[in-house]
Write a protein that holds these residues in place. Sequence first.
Motif, mmCIF file in Angstrom:
data_model
loop_
_atom_site.group_PDB
_atom_site.id
_atom_site.type_symbol
_atom_site.label_atom_id
_atom_site.label_comp_id
_atom_site.label_asym_id
_atom_site.label_seq_id
_atom_site.Cartn_x
_atom_site.Cartn_y
_atom_site.Cartn_z
ATOM 1 N N SER A 72 76.580 1.947 69.238
ATOM 2 C CA SER A 72 76.513 2.219 67.804
ATOM 3 C C SER A 72 77.493 1.327 67.049
ATOM 4 C CB SER A 72 76.812 3.696 67.529
ATOM 5 O OG SER A 72 76.695 3.995 66.165
ATOM 6 N N THR A 73 78.726 1.248 67.540
ATOM 7 C CA THR A 73 79.743 0.430 66.888
ATOM 8 C C THR A 73 79.417 -1.052 67.009
ATOM 9 O OG1 THR A 73 81.405 2.139 67.284
ATOM 10 C CG2 THR A 73 82.224 -0.065 66.788
ATOM 11 N N LEU A 74 78.983 -1.472 68.184
ATOM 12 C CA LEU A 74 78.627 -2.871 68.411
ATOM 13 C C LEU A 74 77.508 -3.328 67.486
ATOM 14 C CD1 LEU A 74 79.366 -5.238 70.297
ATOM 15 C CD2 LEU A 74 77.554 -4.455 71.816
ATOM 16 N N LEU A 75 76.549 -2.447 67.206
ATOM 17 C CA LEU A 75 75.424 -2.781 66.330
ATOM 18 C C LEU A 75 75.734 -2.566 64.847
ATOM 19 C CD1 LEU A 75 72.465 -1.268 68.391
ATOM 20 C CD2 LEU A 75 73.104 -3.687 68.167
ATOM 21 N N GLY A 76 76.960 -2.157 64.542
ATOM 22 C CA GLY A 76 77.340 -1.933 63.147
ATOM 23 C C GLY A 76 76.757 -0.656 62.576
ATOM 24 N N LEU A 77 76.437 0.296 63.448
ATOM 25 C CA LEU A 77 75.830 1.547 63.001
ATOM 26 C C LEU A 77 76.802 2.721 63.043
ATOM 27 C CD1 LEU A 77 72.370 1.156 64.756
ATOM 28 C CD2 LEU A 77 72.909 0.828 62.330
ATOM 29 N N THR A 78 78.070 2.422 63.196
ATOM 30 C CA THR A 78 79.081 3.479 63.176
ATOM 31 C C THR A 78 79.706 3.507 61.795
ATOM 32 O OG1 THR A 78 79.531 3.295 65.522
ATOM 33 C CG2 THR A 78 81.278 4.243 64.169
ATOM 34 N N PHE A 80 82.747 4.564 59.713
ATOM 35 C CA PHE A 80 84.143 4.961 59.761
ATOM 36 C C PHE A 80 84.424 5.794 58.525
ATOM 37 C CE2 PHE A 80 88.412 4.002 58.184
ATOM 38 C CZ PHE A 80 89.165 4.504 59.230
ATOM 39 N N VAL A 81 84.943 6.983 58.715
ATOM 40 C CA VAL A 81 85.186 7.888 57.600
ATOM 41 C C VAL A 81 86.673 8.035 57.304
ATOM 42 C CG1 VAL A 81 84.808 10.241 56.721
ATOM 43 C CG2 VAL A 81 83.058 9.142 58.151
ATOM 44 N N PHE A 125 91.176 11.285 62.748
ATOM 45 C CA PHE A 125 90.162 10.236 62.698
ATOM 46 C C PHE A 125 88.800 10.895 62.562
ATOM 47 C CE2 PHE A 125 93.716 8.896 65.247
ATOM 48 C CZ PHE A 125 94.008 7.627 64.776
ATOM 49 N N GLU A 126 87.902 10.213 61.875
ATOM 50 C CA GLU A 126 86.549 10.754 61.719
ATOM 51 C C GLU A 126 85.554 9.594 61.706
ATOM 52 O OE1 GLU A 126 84.037 13.385 58.472
ATOM 53 O OE2 GLU A 126 86.228 13.367 58.367
ATOM 54 N N TYR A 127 84.501 9.746 62.505
ATOM 55 C CA TYR A 127 83.452 8.731 62.625
ATOM 56 C C TYR A 127 82.093 9.421 62.650
ATOM 57 C CZ TYR A 127 87.219 5.742 64.321
ATOM 58 O OH TYR A 127 88.377 5.043 64.440
ATOM 59 N N ARG A 128 81.095 8.676 62.220
ATOM 60 C CA ARG A 128 79.703 9.105 62.378
ATOM 61 C C ARG A 128 79.013 8.009 63.166
ATOM 62 N NH1 ARG A 128 75.426 8.535 58.669
ATOM 63 N NH2 ARG A 128 73.644 9.663 59.472
ATOM 64 N N PHE A 129 78.647 8.328 64.407
ATOM 65 C CA PHE A 129 77.977 7.380 65.291
ATOM 66 C C PHE A 129 76.476 7.603 65.149
ATOM 67 C CE2 PHE A 129 82.123 8.157 67.234
ATOM 68 C CZ PHE A 129 82.586 6.865 67.437
ATOM 69 N N VAL A 130 75.780 6.664 64.511
ATOM 70 C CA VAL A 130 74.362 6.819 64.203
ATOM 71 C C VAL A 130 73.510 6.817 65.466
ATOM 72 C CG1 VAL A 130 72.396 5.788 62.988
ATOM 73 C CG2 VAL A 130 74.625 5.893 61.879
ATOM 74 N N PRO A 132 73.938 7.709 68.790
ATOM 75 C CA PRO A 132 73.740 8.992 69.476
ATOM 76 C C PRO A 132 73.550 10.155 68.504
ATOM 77 C CG PRO A 132 76.043 8.415 69.535
ATOM 78 C CD PRO A 132 75.324 7.255 68.891
ATOM 79 N N GLY A 133 73.757 9.907 67.211
ATOM 80 C CA GLY A 133 73.568 10.956 66.213
ATOM 81 C C GLY A 133 74.637 12.031 66.244
ATOM 82 N N VAL A 134 75.908 11.608 66.283
ATOM 83 C CA VAL A 134 77.000 12.576 66.287
ATOM 84 C C VAL A 134 78.060 12.201 65.244
ATOM 85 C CG1 VAL A 134 76.758 13.307 68.696
ATOM 86 C CG2 VAL A 134 78.268 11.421 68.147
ATOM 87 N N LYS A 135 78.680 13.225 64.721
ATOM 88 C CA LYS A 135 79.840 13.085 63.850
ATOM 89 C C LYS A 135 81.017 13.622 64.653
ATOM 90 C CE LYS A 135 81.545 14.355 59.295
ATOM 91 N NZ LYS A 135 81.263 15.103 58.066
ATOM 92 N N VAL A 136 82.102 12.851 64.715
ATOM 93 C CA VAL A 136 83.233 13.227 65.562
ATOM 94 C C VAL A 136 84.524 13.224 64.754
ATOM 95 C CG1 VAL A 136 84.462 12.758 67.714
ATOM 96 C CG2 VAL A 136 82.057 12.109 67.510
ATOM 97 N N HIS A 137 85.293 14.293 64.922
ATOM 98 C CA HIS A 137 86.644 14.396 64.377
ATOM 99 C C HIS A 137 87.589 14.317 65.567
ATOM 100 C CE1 HIS A 137 85.524 15.835 60.327
ATOM 101 N NE2 HIS A 137 84.505 16.388 60.965
ATOM 102 N N MET A 138 88.594 13.452 65.492
ATOM 103 C CA MET A 138 89.600 13.324 66.525
ATOM 104 C C MET A 138 90.954 13.642 65.921
ATOM 105 S SD MET A 138 87.300 10.654 66.577
ATOM 106 C CE MET A 138 86.219 9.765 67.675
ATOM 107 N N PHE A 139 91.675 14.509 66.602
ATOM 108 C CA PHE A 139 92.986 14.930 66.115
ATOM 109 C C PHE A 139 94.043 14.655 67.178
ATOM 110 C CE2 PHE A 139 89.784 17.683 64.211
ATOM 111 C CZ PHE A 139 90.075 17.542 62.869
ATOM 112 N N HIS A 140 95.185 14.143 66.743
ATOM 113 C CA HIS A 140 96.343 14.003 67.616
ATOM 114 C C HIS A 140 97.317 15.095 67.190
ATOM 115 C CE1 HIS A 140 95.567 9.432 68.356
ATOM 116 N NE2 HIS A 140 94.533 10.193 68.690
ATOM 117 N N VAL A 141 97.630 15.969 68.123
ATOM 118 C CA VAL A 141 98.479 17.111 67.825
ATOM 119 C C VAL A 141 99.823 16.922 68.521
ATOM 120 C CG1 VAL A 141 98.705 19.624 67.921
ATOM 121 C CG2 VAL A 141 96.424 18.581 67.662
ATOM 122 N N ALA A 142 100.864 16.754 67.725
ATOM 123 C CA ALA A 142 102.219 16.628 68.266
ATOM 124 C C ALA A 142 102.696 18.008 68.704
ATOM 125 C CB ALA A 142 103.160 16.051 67.217
ATOM 126 N N ASP A 143 103.426 18.030 69.795
ATOM 127 C CA ASP A 143 103.937 19.276 70.372
ATOM 128 C C ASP A 143 105.392 19.016 70.721
ATOM 129 O OD1 ASP A 143 104.596 21.396 72.152
ATOM 130 O OD2 ASP A 143 102.532 21.525 72.884
#
Length: 180
Positions: A72-78, A80-81, A125-130, A132-143
């Motif tokens: 998706s990213t390689l084809l420019g179909l991702t 970035f949010v 971080f937030e991305y929409r990968f066209v 595979p058809g998924v929207k992903v939220h990534m969080f880094h949680v400090a502890d």
Amino acid sequence: MAKAASLTDFTNFHGMLASPAASLRCIAAFKGAAVIFMPSNYKLKGISAYNYTNLTLTLYYSLVVFSFTGLSTLLGLTHFVRAEEALEKGVQGADTLVTPDIIAFLQASPRLSGVVGELKVVRWFEYRFVVPGVKVHMFHVADSRLAEGKVHLVEIFDKDTLIPYIYAAIAACAAWMWFA
């Protein structure tokens, strides 16, 4: 001393097209911490079903290839949010997705015995990968119990509507014709 991952490294890493060197820097930030990849309906199985403790370069690139997010990213179909970082005060608004049950799971991590640590979301971080058809939220949680620079990784994904699947089929056909 090894160079720590930058916000750009993490952005490329989560966008599924990071170099091996950048990927290793990012993976190092998750060593000794929880790594959770889960759907937004995680409550059906519980968070522990999605806890992966050993993220490796091989696993990362397997995800890049077999999830089609790299394509998706390689084809420019991702799409970035978002890439937000707030190391001192924590990222505002992340608590709408990093819910109290996720925080409780991280606090009860068997890898970090002892006192309850102070947790805060320091990157979002937030991305929409066209493809595979998924929207992903990534969080880094400090502890506070983790070594400096180490964070828990929480990824929450949602299947998109049917329209991305149509784009995915077109992209897959185009990629097949281009590389055939």
